[in-house]
Design a protein around this motif. Structure first.
Motif: not given
Length: 319
Positions: A73-79
């Motif tokens: 998930l590096a560099g990723r955004n999770v709601a």
């Protein structure tokens, strides 16, 4: 021990090594052009995909123990949704950060499919994964259809796939196999039972609802390896017993015969896994039963972290 149901099938290199000889975790694939992988119900997957998640949880547990989590998930955004259950949301937040991602809480304000569709388009522009719950499953389906990123079902009134995925992953971790097991669901016809039916539609497991007659499942089951009964003798050869809260309007006298007690557990298989719903009511589970050797509920709930981490890696294409 590998699950016999997956014999002959290979996963990626990281699952083939023990913790002492593991290579470096995979680098994340930042190409987000692949088709979105939503997780809305267990039976929207195929059997191989569901087994990939259950097997993947075993790998995630080893990576977690070794403190060498893959940075999927590096560099990723999770709601994330507001914490209706601190366990699921806290585990998601912890796993996201351990795999290099960032997360933010999004309070859902969609009341129907139209509002969810509008929200999906906006949230999809901000986030790479959306974890969300809703009262109605069609609301989440509308959100997923509008969002260009994967959507994970955190729970609806129709189904609850996350705890069922976690329970199956825990049973595989503890016993090395899930094919051929008998799962007794001591619960009314509810969202969690529906997800057990979804699992039985894909996996070689037998699911039996054991409960008082007024609350037996009446809707058509998607699985042929499911039946409902009021006969508690079905518990005698169960490999896994799971529970859910009792109906609020139930007469306690009707449910007394389905209460899980230490004495009842003493008469069942010695290798049984008994997983009670978190913080069960005393009229569903005798508090003393939570200290029984068959009760692996706290460990199973903790193992849910690894199942959710495998799911996160899968939806972004890492598994």
């Amino acid at each position: 021990m590998r699950n016999t149901y997956m014999t002959g099938q290979r996963r990626d290199a990281h699952s083939q090594h023990s913790c002492g000889t593991m290579p470096h975790p995979r680098k994340p694939d930042m190409d987000m052009q692949a088709p979105s992988r939503d997780f809305l119900a267990l039976n929207t997957l195929d059997t191989r995909e569901l087994m990939t998640l259950i097997e993947g949880a075993q790998d995630m547990a080893r990576w977690w123990q070794a403190r060498r989590m893959p940075q999927a998930l590096a560099g990723r955004n999770v709601a994330l949704p507001p914490p209706a259950s601190w366990r699921h949301v806290s585990a998601f937040e912890l796993g996201i950060k351990a795999m290099g991602g960032t997360c933010a809480t999004v309070a859902p304000d969609w009341g129907d499919a139209t509002q969810a569709s509008s929200a999906g388009a906006v949230l999809g522009a901000w986030f790479d994964v959306i974890v969300a719950g809703a009262q109605q499953l069609p609301t989440l389906e509308a959100l997923a259809q509008a969002a260009p990123c994967p959507v994970i079902n955190a729970g609806t009134w129709r189904n609850q796939p996350l705890p069922v995925l976690a329970d199956l992953a825990w049973h595989l971790h503890r016993h090395g196999r899930i094919d051929g097991i008998k799962v007794c669901a001591v619960m009314p016809d509810c969202a969690r039972l529906q997800s057990w039916l979804e699992a039985a539609a894909l996996l070689p497991i037998d699911v039996v609802q054991v409960y008082a007659a007024p609350w037996l499942a009446l809707r058509p089951a998607p699985a042929t390896r499911f039946h409902a009964t009021s006969d508690v003798a079905e518990l005698a050869d169960a490999d896994l017993i799971v529970t859910a809260p009792a109906p609020r309007d139930a007469e306690r006298a009707l449910l007394a015969g389905y209460r899980i007690t230490p004495e009842r557990l003493d008469g069942l298989r010695p290798d049984l896994d008994f997983i009670a719903v978190a913080e069960p009511a005393a009229d569903t589970v005798d508090p003393a039963a939570l200290a029984h050797k068959s009760c692996t509920g706290p460990a199973a709930l903790a193992f849910g972290l690894h199942a959710q981490n495998a799911l996160l890696e899968w939806v972004v294409g890492g598994l």
